[in-house]
Design an enzyme around this catalytic site. Sequence first.
Site, PDB file in Angstrom:
ATOM      1  N   HIS A  28      18.833 -10.202 -87.484  1.00  0.00           N
ATOM      2  CA  HIS A  28      19.254 -11.584 -87.766  1.00  0.00           C
ATOM      3  C   HIS A  28      19.060 -12.456 -86.516  1.00  0.00           C
ATOM      4  CE1 HIS A  28      22.103 -14.198 -90.408  1.00  0.00           C
ATOM      5  NE2 HIS A  28      21.277 -14.945 -89.728  1.00  0.00           N
ATOM      6  N   GLU A  32      25.404  -6.518 -92.445  1.00  0.00           N
ATOM      7  CA  GLU A  32      24.927  -6.695 -91.063  1.00  0.00           C
ATOM      8  C   GLU A  32      26.048  -6.338 -90.117  1.00  0.00           C
ATOM      9  OE1 GLU A  32      23.315 -10.633 -90.618  1.00  0.00           O
ATOM     10  OE2 GLU A  32      21.915 -10.372 -92.264  1.00  0.00           O
ATOM     11  N   ARG A  84      19.397 -15.241 -96.229  1.00  0.00           N
ATOM     12  CA  ARG A  84      20.599 -14.423 -96.325  1.00  0.00           C
ATOM     13  C   ARG A  84      20.283 -13.169 -97.142  1.00  0.00           C
ATOM     14  NH1 ARG A  84      22.119 -17.029 -92.690  1.00  0.00           N
ATOM     15  NH2 ARG A  84      24.021 -18.254 -92.490  1.00  0.00           N
TER      16      ARG A  84
END
Length: 326
Positions: A286, A267, A238
């Site tokens: 991601h 993000e 993360r």
Amino acid sequence: MKKRVIVFHRKLPAPELARLEAECAVTHFEQVNQANRTEFIAAIHQAHGMIGASVKLDDTMFAGATDLEAIATISVGYDNYDVAGLTRRGIVLTNTPDVLTESTADTIFSLVLATARRIVELAEFVKAGRWQRSIGEAQFGTDVHGKTLGILGLGRIGSAVARRGHLGFGMPILYHNRSRNLETEAQCAARYCSREELLRESDFICVVLPLTAETENSIGAAEFAQMKPGAFFINGSRGKIVDEPALIEALEKEQIRGAGLDVFVREPLPADSPLLRFPNVVALPHIGSATHETRYAMAQCAVTNLLDALAGRRPPDAVNPEARAW
Ligand code: DGY
């Protein structure tokens, strides 16, 4: 009467949606944003179950959700939820561990290789037509095999990264974790050490930790200062675990040799992020678990968890099983 379920996800694989629809009345939110937030919260207040991912659901959203029994997140991480709040409200949360372990470890290890061997930078060099004579030192990378791999967080995914590094690339493994992982120690000759030793001794530092109040911002200026100047920093867990301005400063000061990042504080990563200026940063959108096979398996796992919970059976991947009586 069928139980009411909200799907908050781009789309579920058709067979999994069909499995859900056979037992539940499904309302679909392809995305949740400011424009439909009020409608989404109103739907939560009518729902018995929810399934989806990538939306931060704070405790206040559940204040009037008296029928809500279960939420299945299609992810292993559950930092988008206030678990204690859900437990207090009697709502069980489930996640999708195991099914994504190997794919996520593949992504993390690809960042190890891509940063050390400058794969993205040099592929762009070729595509730009700049490969005009045999390459020289300016394009050389760094060996991966035999180098020390330091893993912060030796759970399922961290252990899968250790296996790749040790069994595939002959890398000595250092790790730091809340508790010892004797199985991976035996399998990969992994050595438990202090965080300081790991930061000081590793050639590759991989962060594979969950985001919690303790881990948030836990890698900052002091930690980058302890790393070797030749170290590569890899984050596949993360973004908020890292103090991003401190990472940018460490790259600017060449305190580390490069960074491989699949996750960011914000993000999608803003196009003007200073991180994108560095040729020695490999930035991914991601994609940890993002393969056809794994995303399918995650959806399947989440649907099973939700249907079990709605039927009053303890779901296999309950994060807070104590929330309800089974
Ligand atoms: C996970 O499963 O937690 C992945 O990081 C996707 O959010």
